[in-house]
Structure formats: structure tokens, C-alpha cells
Design an enzyme around this catalytic site. Structure first.
Site, mmCIF file in Angstrom:
data_model
loop_
_atom_site.group_PDB
_atom_site.id
_atom_site.type_symbol
_atom_site.label_atom_id
_atom_site.label_comp_id
_atom_site.label_asym_id
_atom_site.label_seq_id
_atom_site.Cartn_x
_atom_site.Cartn_y
_atom_site.Cartn_z
ATOM 1 N N THR A 130 -1.576 0.178 -0.431
ATOM 2 C CA THR A 130 -2.638 -0.533 0.269
ATOM 3 C C THR A 130 -2.952 0.109 1.616
ATOM 4 O O THR A 130 -2.082 0.744 2.229
ATOM 5 C CB THR A 130 -2.193 -1.999 0.509
ATOM 6 O OG1 THR A 130 -3.111 -2.641 1.386
ATOM 7 C CG2 THR A 130 -0.809 -2.079 1.138
ATOM 8 N N ASP A 131 -4.168 -0.116 2.096
ATOM 9 C CA ASP A 131 -4.528 0.383 3.441
ATOM 10 C C ASP A 131 -3.810 -0.410 4.541
ATOM 11 O O ASP A 131 -3.780 0.014 5.698
ATOM 12 C CB ASP A 131 -6.046 0.339 3.657
ATOM 13 C CG ASP A 131 -6.658 -1.054 3.574
ATOM 14 O OD1 ASP A 131 -5.928 -2.022 3.257
ATOM 15 O OD2 ASP A 131 -7.878 -1.184 3.818
ATOM 16 N N GLU A 132 -3.213 -1.559 4.177
ATOM 17 C CA GLU A 132 -2.578 -2.395 5.212
ATOM 18 C C GLU A 132 -1.363 -1.719 5.844
ATOM 19 O O GLU A 132 -0.906 -2.130 6.902
ATOM 20 C CB GLU A 132 -2.187 -3.760 4.634
ATOM 21 C CG GLU A 132 -3.384 -4.516 4.094
ATOM 22 C CD GLU A 132 -3.174 -6.023 3.976
ATOM 23 O OE1 GLU A 132 -2.163 -6.527 4.484
ATOM 24 O OE2 GLU A 132 -4.044 -6.673 3.384
ATOM 25 N N TYR A 171 4.129 -8.527 4.038
ATOM 26 C CA TYR A 171 3.561 -7.840 2.865
ATOM 27 C C TYR A 171 3.377 -6.348 3.137
ATOM 28 O O TYR A 171 3.868 -5.493 2.394
ATOM 29 C CB TYR A 171 2.221 -8.478 2.458
ATOM 30 C CG TYR A 171 1.399 -7.600 1.529
ATOM 31 C CD1 TYR A 171 1.816 -7.350 0.224
ATOM 32 C CD2 TYR A 171 0.206 -7.007 1.960
ATOM 33 C CE1 TYR A 171 1.076 -6.520 -0.625
ATOM 34 C CE2 TYR A 171 -0.535 -6.186 1.123
ATOM 35 C CZ TYR A 171 -0.103 -5.947 -0.168
ATOM 36 O OH TYR A 171 -0.830 -5.136 -1.006
ATOM 37 N N LYS A 224 5.188 -2.977 1.483
ATOM 38 C CA LYS A 224 4.452 -1.897 0.808
ATOM 39 C C LYS A 224 4.707 -0.560 1.533
ATOM 40 O O LYS A 224 4.885 0.473 0.893
ATOM 41 C CB LYS A 224 2.944 -2.203 0.777
ATOM 42 C CG LYS A 224 2.537 -3.351 -0.128
ATOM 43 C CD LYS A 224 2.803 -3.104 -1.603
ATOM 44 C CE LYS A 224 1.939 -2.054 -2.229
ATOM 45 N NZ LYS A 224 2.108 -1.984 -3.703
#
Ligand code: NAD
Ligand code: DAU
Length: 349
Positions: free
Chosen positions: A132-134, A157, A161
Site C-alpha cells: 500500500t502507499d500508506e 495497519y 504492511k
């Protein structure tokens, strides 16, 4: 050339679109979908392909080391496309440990199984980790996430990741594991669990319920139609370079409140309601703790190297998405009964 590919999390939102694309596009491949069927996994998402000859479903948990090892022995996988994860930021705030188990421990279990199965025979094998870009944290008003942007995850989260991304790279560096990683922005489209913004709001508008906008609503996300993400994954799986990272995004930034207003307008039209009906449901609520202000992806590496671009303009994708949810009310009703009601009460009361 025939291949046997393990896709994890294939009964979830993005995974189901990836499984469908691979099963239909590659009749010579055997696609094994491994999914624990958590609250987010739903075999209804795959009814149209479940009887395909090149498709096998395995129910299981990536955290179960012995089981994962046995699956690699059973199938002799050529590749893994790893999507299984706990994926909702709000749930990670309430229960981080689930995220560490599935996203970190589960990923390392898969890496170990692949390492042992492929040892000395890595040629033609690939571990594709979907991220993810997060992991890059939050942007200010300007700038874009590049593949070289330093990691700065801010939620449980995104930290889980980011940790899994690091393990994948570490296995590449230490053991010669062939891998690629992609980091994608916010997906939208059919089959998304209604804890995420768009399906939650579509369902609430359909039921005349309040639309809970976190904080001032001025948080920015970059939205991509889920089928375009699946197409990017296909390209990267086949043409990506060993050890590389690819950012995937929609070139499509919206503040939440602007996006919600477009959604409201389209929903009024789709439901035949008077203009302004859905907007009347907007309710500002307490902000998400540690809420990331802005995400925006620079997906030019993927565009330049592989010619990938989003195929849909946002308004068109949104209209298709709304039409799907309204045509599949039973799908929504089935997953919003039972446990979902408890989740909703705890999250929004
Ligand atoms: P999702 O929550 O809809 O689906 C996750 C799937 O994983 C479910 O089918 C669930 O049953 C399965 N799963 C969960 N724990 C498992 C376990 N321990 N063992 C086996 N299966 C398990 O998630 P999604 O939105 O489709 O996201 C898929 C992947 O893409 C995730 O890795 C996520 O981090 C990443 N991603 C999502 C987005 C997005 O906008 N949704 C954007 C970028 C990246
Ligand atoms: O950027 C990629 C990520 O996008 C993925 O890795 C995650 O798996 C996925 O869940 C998504 O994370 P977000 O937190 O951005 O998505 P979510 O749909 O939860 O929220 C989108 C924005 O809307 C965010 O700014 C929070 C806000 N929001 C969300 C909900 C559920 C609200 O204002 N109200 C809500 O009820």
C-alpha cells in the site's frame, strides 16, 4: 507456458478481481486461491469463475506455518501473489495484534515456505507482494510518493504492511528470493467490504442513514478503479524486474468531502431521489486517531516502463461502482447482517 500460482486473499476485494483476471486470461495457469475467509473474505465474489478448470480454492490461514508448508509441497508453486491481509485502518487502531499476526507473521511464513520450496531452483519463480502507499506516511499539500520515498508509516495497519515489505526485501537480499513489490493507492469498485468509505457511504445512502465524515473531511486520497489495479498486478507479475518496487495510483486526487459530494449527486440520480437528498445525510464525526492527511502516488515508473495507465476516468468508474452495488443489493445485505452491525455500533456510536 503453464504455471501454478498461489494467490492469497483471493476472496477479498482486490484479490477476487486479480483471481478473476488470471483465471480468465491464462487458461494454461493453475490458480490456487488461499483465503481464511475472515469477515472480509467472501466466496460470493468469485461465483462466476468458481467452476473454472484452472481454479482451485483452499481455505486456510497464512499464519499457520505447517499448513502453508504443506500447501507448497502439494502444489509446487511457480509464483505467489500475496494479497491476504487485514486491510482496514480503523480496525488496526482497535486491534493491532491481528494485523501483526496476519500481515507480518503470515507474510514471513509465506516467505519461508517459498524460500524452502524454491531453494537452488529460483529461476522462473516470483514472490509478488501487494502493498500500500500508506507505508510512505502522510504528504503535505504538495508532492507525490515515489518508489524512493522513505518509509514513514503512521497507523498500526501501515506499520504492519511496511514491516512485511521490509521482510520481503530482506529475503531478496539475504536469500536471493526473487520478488517484486507494488504499493497502490485507494481502490474502489465492486465487491469492497462496506467498512471502507465508498461502499459504506453507498450502503448508508441506500438506507437513508447518516454519512459519517471524519474530522473536517479535508483529507486527500488518490483513487483507482480496482480492475485497473488487477491489470497493473498482471503486468508487473509478468514484466516486473526482480527486486523492484512499483507504485500504482490513479493520478486522481480528491479530498474526502469533494468525493462524497460527487457520490451523493450520482446516488440521487441513480436512486431517482430529489437533488440534495444524499448530501443532507452528511454528518461530521470525531476524527480517526492519527489520520493521515494526504496520499498521492507518482505512478510514472509503471507507466513509462510497462505502458500501464488507469483505463477509467473517476466519474465513469464511480457510476459503474454505484450501478454494481445497486444491482447487487443481496450481496450487500448478506454481509451487513450479523457481525457487521456490532462493528458498526462500536465504530460509529
Ligand atoms: P480485503 O480486506 O478486502 O481482503 C483481504 C482478504 O484476505 C480477505 O479475503 C480475507 O479473508 C483474507 N485474509 C485475511 N487474513 C487472512 C489470513 N490470516 N490468512 C488467509 N487469508 C486471510 O483487502 P483488500 O482491500 O482487497 O486488500 C488486499 C491487499 O491489497 C492487502 O494486502 C492490502 O494491504 C492491499 N491494498 C489495498 C488497497 C485498498 O484500497 N483496498 C490499496 C493498496 C493495497
Ligand atoms: O491508500 C491505500 C489504502 O487505502 C489501503 O492500503 C487500505 O487497505 C484501504 O483501507 C485504504 O485506506 P484508507 O484509510 O484511506 O481508506 P478508508 O476507506 O478507510 O478511508 C478513506 C478516507 O475516508 C480516509 O481519509 C478516512 C475517511 N473516512 C473513512 C470512513 C470509513 C471517513 O471520513 N468516514 C468513514 O466512515
Amino acid at each position: 507456458m503453464s504455471k501454478t500460482i498461489l494467490i492469497t486473499g483471493g476472496a477479498g476485494f482486490i484479490g477476487s478481481h486479480v483471481v478473476r483476471l488470471f483465471v480468465n486470461k491464462y487458461p494454461d495457469y493453475t490458480i490456487v486461491n488461499l483465503d481464511k475467509l475472515t469477515y472480509a473474505g467472501n466466496l460470493e465474489n468469485l461465483r462466476d469463475i468458481e467452476n473454472s478448470e484452472n481454479y482451485i480454492f483452499e481455505k486456510g490461514d497464512i499464519v499457520d506455518e505447517g499448513y502453508i508448508k504443506s500447501l507448497f509441497t502439494k502444489y509446487a508453486f511457480d509464483g505467489v501473489i500475496h494479497l491476504a491481509a487485514e486491510s482496514h485502518v480503523d480496525r488496526s487502531i482497535t486491534n493491532p495484534m491481528e494485523f501483526i499476526m496476519t500481515n507480518v507473521v503470515g507474510t514471513v511464513n509465506l516467505l519461508n515456505a517459498a524460500k524452502n520450496a524454491w531453494k537452488g531452483n529460483e529461476e522462473g519463480k516470483l514472490f509478488y507482494h501487494v502493498s500500500t502507499d500508506e507505508v510512505y506516511g502522510s504528504l503535505g499539500d504538495t508532492g507525490l510518493f515515489l518508489e524512493t520515498t522513505p518509509y514513514d508509516p503512521q497507523s498500526p495497519y501501515s506499520s504492519s504492511k511496511a514491516s512485511s515489505d521490509h521482510f520481503v526485501r530482506a529475503y531478496g537480499n539475504t536469500y536471493g528470493m526473487p520478488f517484486v513489490i507494488s504499493n497502490c493507492s485507494n481502490n474502489y469498485g465492486p465487491n469492497q467490504f462496506p467498512e471502507k468509505l465508498l461502499p459504506l457511504f453507498i450502503n448508508n445512502i441506500r438506507n437513508g442513514k447518516a454519512l459519517p465524515v471524519y474530522g473536517d473531511g479535508k483529507f486527500t486520497r488518490d483513487w483507482l478503479y480496482v480492475v485497473d489495479h488487477a491489470i497493473a498486478i498482471d503486468k508487473i507479475y509478468h514484466d516486473g524486474k526482480n527486486g523492484e518496487t512499483y507504485n500504482i495510483g490513479g493520478f486522481n486526487e480528491w479530498t474526502n468531502i469533494d468525493l462524497i459530494k460527487v457520490l451523493c449527486k450520482q446516488m440521487d440520480i441513480a436512486l431517482g431521489n430529489e437533488a440534495g437528498t444524499a448530501e443532507g445525510l452528511i454528518t461530521y464525526v470525531k476524527d480517526r486517531p492519527g489520520h493521515d492527511k494526504r496520499y498521492a502516488i507518482d505512478a510514472n515508473k509503471l507507466k513509462n516502463e510497462m505502458g500501464w495507465e488507469p483505463s477509467l476516468q473517476f466519474e465513469e468508474g464511480l457510476a459503474k461502482t454505484i450501478a454494481w452495488y445497486l444491482a447487487n443489493e443481496e450481496w450487500m445485505d448478506n454481509i451487513t447482517s450479523g457481525d457487521y452491525q456490532n462493528y458498526y455500533k462500536e465504530q460509529y456510536s
